[in-house]
Design a protein around this motif. Structure first.
Motif, PDB file in Angstrom:
ATOM      1  N   THR A  41     108.076 -37.370  81.032  1.00 27.85           N
ATOM      2  CA  THR A  41     109.775 -37.798  81.159  1.00 27.85           C
ATOM      3  C   THR A  41     110.213 -37.888  79.429  1.00 27.85           C
ATOM      4  O   THR A  41     108.952 -37.454  78.691  1.00 27.85           O
ATOM      5  CB  THR A  41     109.194 -39.109  81.662  1.00 27.85           C
ATOM      6  N   ASP A  42     110.524 -36.978  79.719  1.00 27.51           N
ATOM      7  CA  ASP A  42     111.765 -37.399  78.060  1.00 27.51           C
ATOM      8  C   ASP A  42     111.766 -38.865  77.283  1.00 27.51           C
ATOM      9  O   ASP A  42     111.206 -38.647  76.291  1.00 27.51           O
ATOM     10  CB  ASP A  42     113.117 -36.577  78.328  1.00 27.51           C
ATOM     11  N   ASN A  43     111.692 -39.682  78.028  1.00 26.87           N
ATOM     12  CA  ASN A  43     111.893 -41.193  77.249  1.00 26.87           C
ATOM     13  C   ASN A  43     110.389 -41.277  77.219  1.00 26.87           C
ATOM     14  O   ASN A  43     110.455 -42.911  78.252  1.00 26.87           O
ATOM     15  CB  ASN A  43     113.053 -41.880  77.764  1.00 26.87           C
ATOM     16  N   TYR A  44     109.844 -41.135  77.559  1.00 23.14           N
ATOM     17  CA  TYR A  44     107.705 -41.736  77.428  1.00 23.14           C
ATOM     18  C   TYR A  44     107.996 -42.383  76.797  1.00 23.14           C
ATOM     19  O   TYR A  44     107.229 -44.187  77.403  1.00 23.14           O
ATOM     20  CB  TYR A  44     106.976 -40.152  76.981  1.00 23.14           C
ATOM     21  N   TYR A  45     107.678 -43.578  75.467  1.00 23.94           N
ATOM     22  CA  TYR A  45     107.971 -44.435  75.528  1.00 23.94           C
ATOM     23  C   TYR A  45     108.388 -45.589  75.872  1.00 23.94           C
ATOM     24  O   TYR A  45     107.819 -46.402  75.726  1.00 23.94           O
ATOM     25  CB  TYR A  45     108.089 -44.635  73.602  1.00 23.94           C
TER      26      TYR A  45
END
Length: 150
Positions: A39-43
Motif C-alpha cells: 500500500t502507498d499509505n503503509y505507516y
C-alpha cells in the motif's frame, strides 16, 4: 612471467572481482523483479492495524465462516445459508503479490444466494490474496485467503 610483481597481482585480482560482480548482475536477474509495497499509505495503515486484528479475531470466532470456490467462470465467495444480509456491507480486495496494477477492489451486496462473484475475465494467472471484509450491525469482520488463479 619474469616481470610479474605484486602490482600485477592486484590488477588481476581487481579484474577478477569486477568480472565476478558483472556475472552476478547478468546471471542472477531475480534482483530485477518488481518489489512494490502493498500500500502507498503503509505507516498510516500500520497504526490502524489493531482494528484489523480485532476484525480477524471476530471472524475466527464465528460458527460458520464464509468460504470461497473457484472454477473457470471466476471466484465465488459464499456466506453461510442462514446468514442475514440486512445491514451488511461486503468489500473484497484481491491483492496481486507481484503487480499492484492487477489488484481488484470492490464493494458489493450479497445476492439471493448469499454470495458474491468475481468474474474470471478480470483475473490474470498468478497468486492473489483475497481480503474479505464485511460489517454486520456495526461490527467489522475480516478473513484473508490465499488464491492461486490458473
Amino acid at each position: 612471467m619474469k616481470n610479474f610483481s605484486w602490482g600485477h597481482g592486484v590488477v588481476i585480482a581487481l579484474f577478477a572481482f569486477i568480472v565476478f560482480i558483472l556475472s552476478m548482475l547478468f546471471l542472477f536477474p531475480n534482483g530485477q523483479k518488481n518489489s512494490e509495497m502493498v500500500t502507498d499509505n503503509y505507516y498510516e495503515e500500520e497504526l490502524k492495524y489493531q482494528d484489523v486484528i480485532d476484525a480477524k479475531k471476530k471472524a475466527d470466532d464465528l460458527q460458520e465462516k464464509p468460504t470461497y470456490s473457484q472454477d473457470t467462470n471466476g471466484i465465488k465467495v459464499l456466506f453461510p445459508k442462514g446468514y442475514d444480509n440486512s445491514n451488511t456491507t461486503v468489500k473484497f480486495v484481491l491483492n496481486r503479490t507481484d503487480d499492484q496494477n492487477l489488484d481488484i477492489k470492490k464493494s458489493e451486496q450479497l445476492d439471493a444466494n448469499q454470495s458474491i462473484s468475481i468474474p474470471g475475465k478480470v483475473l490474470k494467472p498468478g497468486n492473489y490474496t483475497l481480503r474479505l471484509m464485511w460489517t454486520k450491525d456495526k461490527t467489522d469482520y475480516r478473513m484473508d485467503y490465499d488464491v492461486i488463479w490458473k
